[in-house]
Design an enzyme around this catalytic site. Structure first.
Site, PDB file in Angstrom:
ATOM      1  N   TYR A  11      -5.872   4.344   5.816  1.00 39.43           N
ATOM      2  CA  TYR A  11      -4.608   3.625   5.707  1.00 39.43           C
ATOM      3  C   TYR A  11      -4.669   2.248   6.358  1.00 39.43           C
ATOM      4  CZ  TYR A  11       0.509   3.187   5.509  1.00 39.43           C
ATOM      5  OH  TYR A  11       1.785   2.776   5.236  1.00 39.43           O
ATOM      6  N   GLN A  62       8.765   4.183   0.790  1.00 38.38           N
ATOM      7  CA  GLN A  62       8.271   5.562   0.687  1.00 38.38           C
ATOM      8  C   GLN A  62       8.748   6.457   1.841  1.00 38.38           C
ATOM      9  OE1 GLN A  62       5.910   7.105  -2.036  1.00 38.38           O
ATOM     10  NE2 GLN A  62       7.583   5.760  -2.679  1.00 38.38           N
ATOM     11  N   ILE A 100       0.823  -1.214   0.000  1.00 42.05           N
ATOM     12  CA  ILE A 100       0.000   0.000   0.000  1.00 42.05           C
ATOM     13  C   ILE A 100       0.855   1.261   0.000  1.00 42.05           C
ATOM     14  CG2 ILE A 100      -1.856  -1.225   1.183  1.00 42.05           C
ATOM     15  CD1 ILE A 100      -1.161   0.440   3.700  1.00 42.05           C
ATOM     16  N   GLU A 101       2.160   1.118   0.168  1.00 43.19           N
ATOM     17  CA  GLU A 101       3.040   2.272   0.078  1.00 43.19           C
ATOM     18  C   GLU A 101       3.483   2.527  -1.363  1.00 43.19           C
ATOM     19  OE1 GLU A 101       4.215   4.636   2.000  1.00 43.19           O
ATOM     20  OE2 GLU A 101       3.162   4.032   3.817  1.00 43.19           O
ATOM     21  N   SER A 102       3.943   1.478  -2.040  1.00 40.00           N
ATOM     22  CA  SER A 102       4.539   1.664  -3.367  1.00 40.00           C
ATOM     23  C   SER A 102       4.170   0.584  -4.362  1.00 40.00           C
ATOM     24  CB  SER A 102       6.064   1.684  -3.228  1.00 40.00           C
ATOM     25  OG  SER A 102       6.541   0.408  -2.798  1.00 40.00           O
TER      26      SER A 102
END
Length: 663
Positions: A232, A145, A126-128
């Site tokens: 998130y 990230q 979910i970051e990159s």
């Protein structure tokens, strides 16, 4: 007065425009490139989910290592994201899984080393999307990230030469340290994960302002956190549940053996990386895939850097480092200065900052003298356009690589020339001084390459290294136990579990097909590698090369990616249920596992179910760890600890002797 202000305003706008163009040219490789599912929170316009399938209900109800106390509303948000990534954006999830496969075993081992929950392995999704080259519009970079300041805070270099946020090994260690710090600060994984997204300062202020310490209570107030942060944790939980139920949801299961085995080689400052890649029979794109942290085709001139190459290419890399002058320049362009050249106009014409040019050319003074050779580093793109405005002057024969010598007290130009086997005239010409003029003590001068110098032949990689053994498979029939499979194939039980992504023998079911690790490497191959490295070092002594002394001193067995950095790490212990020992083990045919933290609480020794059949005594060399030795002989590190009655906190010293059971 009015005209003066107008002129000043126009002049300022032109200056700012020029600076913006220069910054864009210098940072072209750092443009935002996140997948739309990550870059634009408003893109996730999720409709009310359709009824879940039986498989999706099972995935949603599956347990996680991190406790999530969700009410009905939060569960519905998780459900929305789960259906979004299994239906509407299923192709994106499949792409992320394929991209993640080479990195998963290493990340799992680092998380275990830092006593972090194994579930954190889903965070880079979910970051990159597990993209090592990812950049966000806000400036966060890499798989994890990191913002530049946060990355530097945890030991990552972010400058014109390199961006270690893009180095998956170093960045994973930095992320583990940061997450451990966040958990110790908030004592709650939901809040810690949200703080990873918005920053610990912001989260601390929100907690003080709201009086709530539970993330889901905080998230109910839209005025406290941005929508991205409020979503998130539910998004993380949804992707985690997908990852833990790939087979159930119809996704292709993760190939834990997808990663290529890499060796870490330390290179001196100013190394021509493109020439190194060519010496290793690799094109620049292939080399840069393994070394994505470099932003130029030259390593930072002011420090040593780790370089990662496939195992079969290591001897070629060491041979190049021992004799770099025997190879044509590829990542460095040499330019003969003309009468009107200055640092400023060279910087303007090449797009290289003055500071970087001065770093690359320490022997050139404040003023660039006509006829002096100036070395220009190329950027990390295969087709560098920064030098388009320079005259097309072919590289000089003596400009293969920057080699320098620091003048000692009493040394003369003639003595230095004799020491390096070059003419005094060539030495003087390379440094823009008169042949008969003296050189000052402490001055750094460039050593030109001796024309026609004999170069030793490049080593031929061992056939065994070029053709890795394929893993065998065994079908688990009724009555067949995992211990019997391990004994028959002379491998360790834990190694089989690790290769197949299983936690315990209880996960092995009848009818399952298991991959069997390749047999342990024969000790004589390791001896051959050491002997070859010794020969290369002896060849390198034929001509003095002070700038490469450290490269020639490399031991035969290099530490694996990021092991040295892990050894220096001082993580704070996280008060969390300890992950299974199997999670921390090195995986066959993938990147090196992390070194155990010497300050971590001692864990019980893991007993090896395999009976020793061929014990040998091995003497530990300088810089070696349990992990690197296990990789050297292709044995399980947990078994190696068990054979020698060591626990996971053991710290080896040069001269220690270990028993290693090989076939």
């Amino acid at each position: 007065m009015h005209k003066s202000l107008t002129c000043l305003l126009i002049f300022s706008m032109l200056i700012l425009s020029a600076c913006a163009k220069k910054y864009q040219a210098e940072n072209d490789d750092m443009r935002p490139n996140l997948d739309p599912e990550l870059a634009h929170p408003d893109f996730l316009k999720i409709k009310r989910p359709r009824p879940l399938t039986k498989q999706e209900k099972e995935a949603l109800a599956s347990k996680t290592d991190i406790p999530f106390n969700l009410d009905v509303r939060e569960t519905e948000e998780v459900q929305q994201y789960l259906t979004y990534f299994t239906q509407e954006r299923r192709d994106t999830m499949e792409k992320w899984l394929e991209r993640a496969a080479p990195h998963l075993p290493y990340i799992r081992a680092v998380l275990a080393t830092y006593k972090l929950p194994p579930d954190i392995i889903a965070l880079p999704f979910i970051e990159s999307g597990y993209n090592t080259m990812a950049y966000s519009p806000a400036g966060a970079g890499g798989m994890w990230q990191f913002m530049p300041a946060t990355g530097r805070r945890f030991g990552l270099s972010v400058d014109w030469w390199e961006d270690e946020r893009r180095n998956p090994y170093l960045a994973t260690v930095a992320a583990a340290k940061y997450l451990a710090e966040l958990y110790n600060l908030f004592n709650d994984w939901n809040v810690a994960l949200a703080a990873y997204n918005c920053g610990e300062g912001k989260m601390s202020r929100v907690i003080n302002q709201s009086g709530h310490t539970d993330f889901f209570d905080i998230a109910k107030n839209p005025n406290l956190l941005k929508q991205e942060t409020r979503n998130y944790v539910p998004k993380f939980l949804a992707v985690l549940k997908i990852f833990k139920n790939l087979d159930t949801l119809g996704f292709k299961t993760v190939n834990w053996g997808a990663g290529q085995v890499l060796e870490e080689v330390s290179v001196p400052g100013g190394t021509d990386l493109a020439a190194l890649a060519e010496a290793c029979s690799m094109n620049w794109e292939e080399f840069h895939r393994f070394n994505s942290g470099f932003r130029r085709q030259v390593s930072p001139p002011d420090r040593q850097s780790p370089v990662y190459v496939p195992v079969a290419k290591k001897e070629l890399a060491m041979a190049y480092l021992a004799n770099p002058s025997c190879h044509a320049s590829r990542g460095i362009k040499s330019y003969t200065a003309a009468g009107q050249d200055t640092w400023w106009n060279l910087s303007r014409r090449t797009g290289v900052p003055i500071a970087a040019l001065r770093q690359m050319n320490p022997t050139v003074g404040e003023n660039v003298a006509p006829g002096q050779t100036v070395y220009i580093p190329l950027d990390s793109s295969a087709q560098d356009t920064a030098l388009a405005n320079l005259d097309d002057i072919p590289p000089r024969a003596d400009a293969q690589r920057l080699q320098t010598h620091r003048v000692k007290k009493g040394e003369s130009l003639a003595a230095i020339a004799k020491r390096y086997g070059v003419s005094q005239a060539d030495l003087a010409r390379a440094n823009g001084v008169k042949s008969g003029k003296g050189v000052a003590s402490g001055q750094t001068i460039t050593i030109p390459v001796k024309a026609g110098a004999a170069c030793p032949p490049m080593p031929v990689p061992q056939a065994q290294a070029q053709a890795p053994q394929a893993a065998k498979t065994v079908a688990m029939k009724k009555g067949l136990t995992l211990a019997e499979v391990a004994k028959t194939n002379k491998v360790d039980v834990q190694a089989i579990l690790a290769l197949n992504g299983l936690k315990s023998a209880g996960d092995v079911k009848q009818g399952m097909t298991l991959k069997i690790p390749a047999e342990a490497v024969q000790p004589q191959l390791a001896a051959q590698a050491q002997a070859q490295a010794g020969k290369l070092a002896a060849l390198a002594k034929g001509q003095p090369q002070p700038a490469q002394q450290q490269a020639k001193a490399q031991p035969a067995q290099q530490p694996q990616p990021a092991v040295q950095q892990l050894a220096k790490a001082q993580p704070q212990p996280v008060q969390q249920p300890q992950p299974a020992v199997q999670q921390a083990k090195a995986q066959p045919a993938v990147q090196q596992a992390a070194k155990p933290d010497p300050k971590a609480p001692q864990q019980a020794q893991v007993k090896d179910s395999r009976k020793p059949s061929g014990p040998i005594q091995y003497k530990v060399e300088n810089g070696e760890t349990v992990w690197s030795i296990a990789r050297k002989f292709k044995v399980d590190p947990i078994a190696l600890l068990s054979w020698n009655k060591l626990d996971r906190t053991a710290h080896l010293k040069p001269g220690d002797r270990l028993t290693i059971n090989v076939d």
